[in-house]
Design a protein around this motif. Structure first.
Motif, PDB file in Angstrom:
ATOM      1  N   SER A 188       0.814  -1.222   0.000  1.00 40.76           N
ATOM      2  CA  SER A 188       0.000   0.000   0.000  1.00 40.76           C
ATOM      3  C   SER A 188       0.842   1.264   0.000  1.00 40.76           C
ATOM      4  O   SER A 188       0.392   2.321  -0.448  1.00 40.76           O
ATOM      5  CB  SER A 188      -0.926   0.017   1.222  1.00 40.76           C
ATOM      6  OG  SER A 188      -1.835  -1.055   1.184  1.00 40.76           O
ATOM      7  N   SER A 189       2.092   1.167   0.483  1.00 45.23           N
ATOM      8  CA  SER A 189       2.960   2.348   0.520  1.00 45.23           C
ATOM      9  C   SER A 189       3.488   2.707  -0.861  1.00 45.23           C
ATOM     10  O   SER A 189       3.954   3.828  -1.084  1.00 45.23           O
ATOM     11  CB  SER A 189       4.144   2.096   1.460  1.00 45.23           C
ATOM     12  OG  SER A 189       5.103   1.223   0.861  1.00 45.23           O
ATOM     13  N   GLU A 190       3.461   1.738  -1.781  1.00 47.89           N
ATOM     14  CA  GLU A 190       3.981   1.893  -3.151  1.00 47.89           C
ATOM     15  C   GLU A 190       5.481   2.177  -3.178  1.00 47.89           C
ATOM     16  O   GLU A 190       6.013   2.657  -4.180  1.00 47.89           O
ATOM     17  CB  GLU A 190       3.240   3.010  -3.899  1.00 47.89           C
ATOM     18  CG  GLU A 190       1.726   2.856  -3.919  1.00 47.89           C
ATOM     19  CD  GLU A 190       1.026   3.992  -4.621  1.00 47.89           C
ATOM     20  OE1 GLU A 190       1.558   4.489  -5.645  1.00 47.89           O
ATOM     21  OE2 GLU A 190      -0.058   4.396  -4.152  1.00 47.89           O
ATOM     22  N   GLY A 232      -0.407  -2.137  -5.179  1.00 48.55           N
ATOM     23  CA  GLY A 232      -0.698  -1.159  -4.141  1.00 48.55           C
ATOM     24  C   GLY A 232      -1.223   0.148  -4.708  1.00 48.55           C
ATOM     25  O   GLY A 232      -2.182   0.731  -4.178  1.00 48.55           O
ATOM     26  N   SER A 233      -0.599   0.627  -5.772  1.00 48.19           N
ATOM     27  CA  SER A 233      -1.071   1.874  -6.381  1.00 48.19           C
ATOM     28  C   SER A 233      -2.456   1.691  -6.986  1.00 48.19           C
ATOM     29  O   SER A 233      -3.284   2.612  -6.959  1.00 48.19           O
ATOM     30  CB  SER A 233      -0.075   2.361  -7.442  1.00 48.19           C
ATOM     31  OG  SER A 233       0.052   1.442  -8.502  1.00 48.19           O
ATOM     32  N   THR A 234      -2.729   0.491  -7.507  1.00 52.54           N
ATOM     33  CA  THR A 234      -4.056   0.207  -8.061  1.00 52.54           C
ATOM     34  C   THR A 234      -5.099   0.219  -6.954  1.00 52.54           C
ATOM     35  O   THR A 234      -6.174   0.816  -7.100  1.00 52.54           O
ATOM     36  CB  THR A 234      -4.057  -1.159  -8.772  1.00 52.54           C
ATOM     37  OG1 THR A 234      -3.024  -1.189  -9.755  1.00 52.54           O
ATOM     38  CG2 THR A 234      -5.396  -1.418  -9.452  1.00 52.54           C
ATOM     39  N   GLU A 235      -4.796  -0.438  -5.847  1.00 53.24           N
ATOM     40  CA  GLU A 235      -5.715  -0.416  -4.707  1.00 53.24           C
ATOM     41  C   GLU A 235      -5.984   1.018  -4.249  1.00 53.24           C
ATOM     42  O   GLU A 235      -7.134   1.401  -4.010  1.00 53.24           O
ATOM     43  CB  GLU A 235      -5.114  -1.205  -3.540  1.00 53.24           C
ATOM     44  CG  GLU A 235      -5.103  -2.701  -3.702  1.00 53.24           C
ATOM     45  CD  GLU A 235      -4.636  -3.408  -2.439  1.00 53.24           C
ATOM     46  OE1 GLU A 235      -4.739  -4.638  -2.389  1.00 53.24           O
ATOM     47  OE2 GLU A 235      -4.178  -2.728  -1.499  1.00 53.24           O
ATOM     48  N   ASN A 236      -4.933   1.800  -4.119  1.00 52.02           N
ATOM     49  CA  ASN A 236      -5.071   3.161  -3.596  1.00 52.02           C
ATOM     50  C   ASN A 236      -5.944   4.035  -4.488  1.00 52.02           C
ATOM     51  O   ASN A 236      -6.771   4.813  -3.996  1.00 52.02           O
ATOM     52  CB  ASN A 236      -3.695   3.796  -3.421  1.00 52.02           C
ATOM     53  CG  ASN A 236      -2.903   3.158  -2.287  1.00 52.02           C
ATOM     54  OD1 ASN A 236      -3.473   2.544  -1.381  1.00 52.02           O
ATOM     55  ND2 ASN A 236      -1.579   3.283  -2.334  1.00 52.02           N
ATOM     56  N   VAL A 237      -5.770   3.917  -5.794  1.00 55.21           N
ATOM     57  CA  VAL A 237      -6.563   4.754  -6.693  1.00 55.21           C
ATOM     58  C   VAL A 237      -8.024   4.312  -6.698  1.00 55.21           C
ATOM     59  O   VAL A 237      -8.936   5.137  -6.821  1.00 55.21           O
ATOM     60  CB  VAL A 237      -5.962   4.769  -8.117  1.00 55.21           C
ATOM     61  CG1 VAL A 237      -6.248   3.476  -8.877  1.00 55.21           C
ATOM     62  CG2 VAL A 237      -6.486   5.969  -8.911  1.00 55.21           C
TER      63      VAL A 237
END
Length: 222
Positions: free
Chosen positions: A118-120, A131-136
């Motif tokens: 999640s920190s990317e 992680g970047s996909t989850e965050n967006v």
């Protein structure tokens, strides 16, 4: 409810489709993919999209969708980060943006993976991209987003992986799965668990957006 499934030909997607077809509270199931499935059912509608740059136009053809199960994924093996980013982040975001414009009340479920970053900022390329996909997705504007992070998944009901190496692995594993589930109960799920957990997330919700293996197992049993 009306359900949309991406990746219905993959192992997790097959499990989601099977459970949705068995569910009495699922009215219609829509599948978007590059090739038609062998499955045929009066409640199943398939939309073929050979070029995923045309995905927003295909999504525009859909009626109101209550839940999207995004099970589409690919191994990062042999890919550059740019290639994997395009197939993972950009494709998922394209679908999500088109869907949220159509119905912001929709519930979006994304199948990610154990170890997603999640920190990317970590060293693992696939984990950063996931992680970047989850965050967006969390910022897209859906009424709820659930990020599933499974580890080992046992295929049931004749379901097979599309990846040859995985198929060999799963052909060798059945005698060991009962032992592994006793030894590592927090790491082993089945395709039934995945499908049931997705449906139950829509039916009942869940306290957290990120669901690790134990969360998925808990939700599958509700």
């Amino acid at each position: 409810m009306n359900v949309l499934i991406f990746g219905a030909s993959g192992m997790v997607g097959q499990g989601a489709l099977r459970e949705a077809l068995l569910a009495t509270d699922v009215d219609q199931i829509f599948v978007i993919g590059r090739r038609p499935l062998v499955d045929h059912h009066e409640r199943l509608t398939q939309l073929i999209c050979e070029d995923f740059t045309q995905l927003p136009q295909v999504i525009e053809q859909l009626p109101v969708i209550d839940a999207c199960f995004f099970c589409l994924g690919q191994s990062s093996s042999g890919m550059s980060e740019q290639q994997y980013h395009a197939l993972t982040y950009e494709l998922t975001l394209s679908a999500a943006q088109a869907l949220v414009q159509k119905n912001a009340k929709m519930i979006f479920i994304y199948v990610s993976g154990a170890g997603t970053d999640s920190s990317e900022q970590g060293k693992s390329m696939w984990a950063r991209v996931k992680g970047s996909t989850e965050n967006v997705l969390l910022d897209c504007g859906f009424s709820a987003v659930y990020l599933f992070r499974p580890a080992v998944i046992q295929p049931l009901d004749g379901i097979l992986s599309k990846t040859a190496s995985y198929r060999i692995f799963y052909q060798l594993m059945p005698p060991l799965f009962p032992l592994l589930k006793r030894l590592f109960p927090q790491h082993i799920l089945t395709t039934r668990d995945m499908g049931q957990a997705m449906l139950n997330a829509v039916r009942y919700g869940y306290p957290t957006s990120i669901l690790e293996v134990k969360d998925i197992a808990t939700l599958a049993k509700q």
